[in-house]
Design a protein around this motif. Structure first.
Motif, PDB file in Angstrom:
ATOM      1  N   GLY A 196      42.682 -36.923  14.814  1.00  0.00           N
ATOM      2  CA  GLY A 196      42.188 -36.070  13.746  1.00  0.00           C
ATOM      3  C   GLY A 196      41.458 -34.859  14.273  1.00  0.00           C
ATOM      4  N   ALA A 197      41.241 -34.803  15.583  1.00  0.00           N
ATOM      5  CA  ALA A 197      40.575 -33.680  16.240  1.00  0.00           C
ATOM      6  C   ALA A 197      40.873 -33.781  17.727  1.00  0.00           C
ATOM      7  N   LEU A 198      40.395 -32.796  18.480  1.00  0.00           N
ATOM      8  CA  LEU A 198      40.500 -32.816  19.938  1.00  0.00           C
ATOM      9  C   LEU A 198      39.112 -32.610  20.509  1.00  0.00           C
ATOM     10  N   VAL A 199      38.445 -33.719  20.831  1.00  0.00           N
ATOM     11  CA  VAL A 199      37.084 -33.635  21.350  1.00  0.00           C
ATOM     12  C   VAL A 199      36.640 -35.009  21.844  1.00  0.00           C
ATOM     13  N   VAL A 200      35.738 -35.008  22.821  1.00  0.00           N
ATOM     14  CA  VAL A 200      35.088 -36.235  23.276  1.00  0.00           C
ATOM     15  C   VAL A 200      33.684 -36.258  22.674  1.00  0.00           C
ATOM     16  N   ASN A 201      33.406 -37.310  21.928  1.00  0.00           N
ATOM     17  CA  ASN A 201      32.164 -37.452  21.168  1.00  0.00           C
ATOM     18  C   ASN A 201      31.272 -38.482  21.857  1.00  0.00           C
ATOM     19  N   TYR A 202      29.984 -38.161  22.028  1.00  0.00           N
ATOM     20  CA  TYR A 202      29.065 -39.090  22.707  1.00  0.00           C
ATOM     21  C   TYR A 202      27.815 -39.311  21.848  1.00  0.00           C
ATOM     22  N   PRO A 203      27.099 -40.424  22.065  1.00  0.00           N
ATOM     23  CA  PRO A 203      25.927 -40.779  21.235  1.00  0.00           C
ATOM     24  C   PRO A 203      24.819 -39.734  21.339  1.00  0.00           C
ATOM     25  N   PHE A 204      23.991 -39.705  20.269  1.00  0.00           N
ATOM     26  CA  PHE A 204      24.013 -40.562  19.095  1.00  0.00           C
ATOM     27  C   PHE A 204      24.886 -39.972  17.993  1.00  0.00           C
ATOM     28  N   ASP A 205      25.354 -40.860  17.107  1.00  0.00           N
ATOM     29  CA  ASP A 205      26.252 -40.447  16.039  1.00  0.00           C
ATOM     30  C   ASP A 205      25.537 -40.101  14.740  1.00  0.00           C
ATOM     31  N   ASN A 206      24.250 -40.433  14.628  1.00  0.00           N
ATOM     32  CA  ASN A 206      23.571 -40.141  13.358  1.00  0.00           C
ATOM     33  C   ASN A 206      22.114 -39.776  13.566  1.00  0.00           C
ATOM     34  N   THR A 207      21.496 -39.371  12.464  1.00  0.00           N
ATOM     35  CA  THR A 207      20.078 -39.026  12.451  1.00  0.00           C
ATOM     36  C   THR A 207      19.418 -39.790  11.309  1.00  0.00           C
ATOM     37  N   ALA A 208      18.099 -39.887  11.360  1.00  0.00           N
ATOM     38  CA  ALA A 208      17.375 -40.668  10.344  1.00  0.00           C
ATOM     39  C   ALA A 208      17.559 -40.103   8.951  1.00  0.00           C
ATOM     40  N   ASP A 209      17.618 -38.774   8.835  1.00  0.00           N
ATOM     41  CA  ASP A 209      17.720 -38.152   7.506  1.00  0.00           C
ATOM     42  C   ASP A 209      19.129 -37.687   7.164  1.00  0.00           C
ATOM     43  N   GLY A 210      20.087 -37.986   8.045  1.00  0.00           N
ATOM     44  CA  GLY A 210      21.465 -37.610   7.753  1.00  0.00           C
ATOM     45  C   GLY A 210      21.821 -36.179   8.078  1.00  0.00           C
ATOM     46  N   SER A 211      20.913 -35.437   8.667  1.00  0.00           N
ATOM     47  CA  SER A 211      21.199 -34.041   8.988  1.00  0.00           C
ATOM     48  C   SER A 211      22.121 -33.951  10.197  1.00  0.00           C
ATOM     49  N   SER A 212      22.971 -32.936  10.210  1.00  0.00           N
ATOM     50  CA  SER A 212      23.925 -32.754  11.304  1.00  0.00           C
ATOM     51  C   SER A 212      23.301 -31.874  12.386  1.00  0.00           C
ATOM     52  N   VAL A 213      22.490 -32.506  13.209  1.00  0.00           N
ATOM     53  CA  VAL A 213      21.856 -31.826  14.329  1.00  0.00           C
ATOM     54  C   VAL A 213      22.039 -32.691  15.570  1.00  0.00           C
ATOM     55  N   TYR A 214      21.820 -32.093  16.724  1.00  0.00           N
ATOM     56  CA  TYR A 214      21.967 -32.824  17.981  1.00  0.00           C
ATOM     57  C   TYR A 214      21.010 -34.009  17.990  1.00  0.00           C
ATOM     58  N   SER A 215      21.579 -35.207  18.169  1.00  0.00           N
ATOM     59  CA  SER A 215      20.785 -36.431  18.198  1.00  0.00           C
ATOM     60  C   SER A 215      20.847 -36.988  19.612  1.00  0.00           C
ATOM     61  N   LYS A 216      19.806 -36.726  20.380  1.00  0.00           N
ATOM     62  CA  LYS A 216      19.812 -36.954  21.822  1.00  0.00           C
ATOM     63  C   LYS A 216      19.450 -38.382  22.186  1.00  0.00           C
ATOM     64  N   ALA A 217      20.340 -39.047  22.906  1.00  0.00           N
ATOM     65  CA  ALA A 217      20.044 -40.367  23.449  1.00  0.00           C
ATOM     66  C   ALA A 217      19.219 -40.207  24.718  1.00  0.00           C
ATOM     67  N   GLN A 218      18.521 -41.268  25.098  1.00  0.00           N
ATOM     68  CA  GLN A 218      17.705 -41.180  26.305  1.00  0.00           C
ATOM     69  C   GLN A 218      18.545 -41.031  27.562  1.00  0.00           C
ATOM     70  N   ASP A 219      19.784 -41.455  27.492  1.00  0.00           N
ATOM     71  CA  ASP A 219      20.712 -41.257  28.602  1.00  0.00           C
ATOM     72  C   ASP A 219      21.666 -40.106  28.306  1.00  0.00           C
ATOM     73  N   ASP A 220      21.143 -39.078  27.664  1.00  0.00           N
ATOM     74  CA  ASP A 220      21.973 -37.948  27.261  1.00  0.00           C
ATOM     75  C   ASP A 220      22.716 -37.344  28.444  1.00  0.00           C
ATOM     76  N   ALA A 221      22.044 -37.183  29.576  1.00  0.00           N
ATOM     77  CA  ALA A 221      22.685 -36.555  30.736  1.00  0.00           C
ATOM     78  C   ALA A 221      23.875 -37.384  31.217  1.00  0.00           C
ATOM     79  N   ALA A 222      23.711 -38.699  31.280  1.00  0.00           N
ATOM     80  CA  ALA A 222      24.803 -39.568  31.731  1.00  0.00           C
ATOM     81  C   ALA A 222      25.950 -39.561  30.731  1.00  0.00           C
ATOM     82  N   LEU A 223      25.631 -39.598  29.437  1.00  0.00           N
ATOM     83  CA  LEU A 223      26.672 -39.610  28.416  1.00  0.00           C
ATOM     84  C   LEU A 223      27.432 -38.294  28.388  1.00  0.00           C
ATOM     85  N   ARG A 224      26.718 -37.179  28.502  1.00  0.00           N
ATOM     86  CA  ARG A 224      27.383 -35.868  28.549  1.00  0.00           C
ATOM     87  C   ARG A 224      28.257 -35.762  29.796  1.00  0.00           C
ATOM     88  N   TYR A 225      27.752 -36.286  30.897  1.00  0.00           N
ATOM     89  CA  TYR A 225      28.518 -36.253  32.142  1.00  0.00           C
ATOM     90  C   TYR A 225      29.833 -37.023  31.995  1.00  0.00           C
TER      91      TYR A 225
END
Length: 392
Positions: free
Chosen positions: A200-229
């Motif tokens: 349905g798209a062309l992209v690699v998606n990494y955590p986190f997938d949601n936010t507490a209030d449902g807003s579509s903003v970057y939701s950074k996991a504590q291992d963000d660097a490893a997940l982005r890598y």
């Protein structure tokens, strides 16, 4: 002169014979890339594979769907079916029934490994150094019906315990058979990382997938660097992802794209300590050119498996003097993600991104306050750094 209908019948027979011969002489890899298999054909092919490639595979049933279809997973390893110190990686496809390309893609990966592990270095490393698990369909009922949801009308990627649940990550009682099967399977082993294949798209998606209030903003996991890598590792070997005009570098944080509550990748990361990525691999659902899909993703799949399991941080925890394996907790300071060494072998594997600044790694035995601290620098190549840790 032969009657026209006799000539036509002879022509049809010749055409059928030619088609049968062409199919007969296709390699198993060509067969799985030639068309989409039905559920029955997929199961039959997996059973044949586990016999034909028995020296590197084992077929497992991890559960069943609402309508009783078996959820079959292939374990690919030179020590398939055995317990050892090798890391585990899993791939799941067809979570949404109408996103079908991943079914054949995972079968193709298995066939390529079987055909090439004796001659290709990457294939040999995957087979001999890891346990690779392939679940081609998580939603066979949805596939049969041509629907996104399962037979109960539930979107399985909104059905996992959520981090903003009350309490967080707690079962709700609404989990579907397919969801529970994957949860139990995931927790039955120490999976280091995993991939969830979608369309349905062309992209690699990494955590986190949601936010507490449902807003579509970057939701950074504590291992963000490893997940982005890890997301970049996958995207960099896929020509369509790497050159995406929509997503820079072919990657995105999940919540920055759109919110998903009850998603599988966040549950994997938070509950199982398994670094999962969601791979969107074809823009048109159900319309993937299977050969192109395979050509674009083979190197990405191999790289992701190897970089996430054998790259980053790995090691063994032993009893001083005897060398007996110890179960320990391994934590990178600054992250709450805990990696546990196995009781039986004392081994551990933990994805980390390359960094010029050393990571501070703490290793501690359960029930004891004594902690071993290590400074670990992951080289730019992403090559794994190994620790040998001992306790009296």
């Amino acid at each position: 002169m032969w009657p026209q209908r006799v000539l036509l019948a002879a022509l049809l027979l010749s055409l059928c014979a030619w088609t049968d011969a062409r199919i007969k002489f296709q390699t198993p890899l060509q067969q799985v890339l030639s068309r989409q298999f039905t559920n029955a054909e997929l199961a039959a092919h997996m059973r044949r594979f586990s016999t034909r490639c028995a020296n590197i595979s084992r077929l497992h049933t991890i559960g069943s769907s609402v309508r009783g279809e078996p959820l079959l997973a292939l374990e690919i390893s030179s020590s398939a079916g055995s317990e050892d110190a090798k890391p585990h990686f899993k791939c799941i496809a067809n979570m949404h029934g109408d996103e079908t390309g991943g079914r054949q893609l995972l079968l193709a990966l298995a066939e390529w490994l079987c055909a090439n592990y004796a001659v290709d270095a990457a294939a040999r490393t995957v087979v001999t150094k890891t346990h690779l698990w392939l679940l081609p369909t998580m939603n066979p009922d949805g596939f049969a019906a041509g629907t996104r949801a399962n037979a109960n009308g539930v979107d399985l990627n909104r059905n996992f315990p959520d981090r903003f649940g009350s309490p967080p990550l707690a079962l709700t009682g609404l989990e579907q058979p397919e969801t529970l099967a994957v949860m139990n399977w995931t927790l039955s082993r120490q999976f280091t990382a995993s991939a969830n294949m979608h369309e349905g798209a062309l992209v690699v998606n990494y955590p986190f997938d949601n936010t507490a209030d449902g807003s579509s903003v970057y939701s950074k996991a504590q291992d963000d660097a490893a997940l982005r890598y890890l997301a970049k590792v996958y995207a960099n070997r896929n020509p369509q992802l790497k050159t995406s005009p929509v997503f820079p570098g072919g990657i995105t944080n999940g919540a920055a794209w759109y919110n998903v509550n009850g998603g599988m990748q966040d549950w994997n990361y938070l509950k199982a300590g398994c670094f999962e990525l969601t791979l969107e691999l074809w823009e048109d659902k159900g319309g993937a050119d299977l050969q192109v899909l395979f050509d674009n993703n083979l190197l990405s799949m191999l790289d992701l498996v190897l970089r996430s399991t054998l790259g980053g941080l790995r090691g063994k925890v032993r009893r001083q003097g005897t060398g007996a394996p110890l179960e320990a907790k391994i934590r990178v300071i600054g992250s709450t993600t805990m990696t546990t060494s196995t009781k039986k072998f004392g081994d551990f594997y933990r994805p980390l991104a390359p960094s010029a600044t050393p990571y501070l790694v703490a290793v501690r035995l359960p029930g004891r306050t004594e902690t071993r601290l290590f400074n670990v620098t992951i080289p730019a190549s992403g090559a794994g750094v190994s620790l040998a840790v001992t306790f009296p």
